[in-house]
Enzyme design. Sequence first.
Site: not given
Length: 346
Positions: A94, A107, A114, A118, A121, A165-166, A197, A220-222, A296, A339
């Site tokens: 996508e 995007c 992936c 995470c 996600c 994906g990473e 990212s 992408s820390l979080h 989300n 996201c």
Amino acid sequence: MEVKKKDIRALTKEQLRDFFVENGDKAFRGNQVYEWLWSKSLHTFEAMTNISKQTREILESNFVINHIKVDSMQKSNDGTIKNGIRLHDGLIVESVLIPTEKRTTACVSSQVGCSLDCKFCATSRLKRMRNLNPDEIYDQVVVIDRQSRLYFNHKLTNIVFMGMGEPLMNYKNVLKSIEMITSPEGLGMSSKRITVSTSGVPKMIKKMADEEVKFNLAVSLHSAIDEVRTSIMPFNATFPLKDLRESLEYWYEKTNRAITYEYIVWDGINDRKEDIKALVEFCKAVPCKVNLIEYNPIDDGEFQQASSSAINNYISNLEMHDITINVRRSRGKDIDAACGQLANKS
């Protein structure tokens, strides 16, 4: 036995020139074909009108053009467009067009599924089936640029590698796609308008710095506490914050470019004072800004958006320490295009 045809876009321009010379033609024919494939994004040999029919038949017998197809398109109430992209082997990824008043952002995805895990996600719940090729990433940008012109009357302005994906687990192909996106022989977009990212792969961040890439880096820390981050992003046990921080310091030393931290605040997970303090300290390592992102949901209830007071505590503390902060409201939630929601669900 039928000979398997090669994807022609896997060839460099020099290899294309050599192919024509070896087949008794002029080398410049390779330049013409290369332009049709990349700058003009053509998907059939038949449409290469400045090439003889005989030459087109030679191409047809030796090569294929493994282009993508838009399998489905959904429009959000806020104007966001989500594309279901069918690859040449039938797999689906996508990509999303995100419009604002002044710009449109693509995007794009870099893997089918992936490589990482995470927990918050939706994409991470899909098995990584394969990496995307450079042309498959490039084609997503071409599609979204055309949609931007069609629906919003201006060309695409920005690209973020924040889809499925990473990106750093598909390093070579991602960098090749960016090379073609920014090349005058490709789309000619500015590197400054591209952001990769990553969830944080220290070795590859250092490699990018060594290669003196010109695009922007987001992480992408979080959480800036190892135990918390590992609980929501288990791969952090392999790539701990100490190593990530060191790689980001190396990045800044080499590139002199600030880093963007993507950060979601969840109720009961990273909404405490110690979480805020840890983030402030992490931000002191190198010049940066923080994007606080609206969460989300992905339907399981384990992760819930933090309260407004928790978000405001983050904002006030970061501002107190002169750390630039932006609060990002998600786009395309009604079509699962926001996201963390990309999971081939329509």
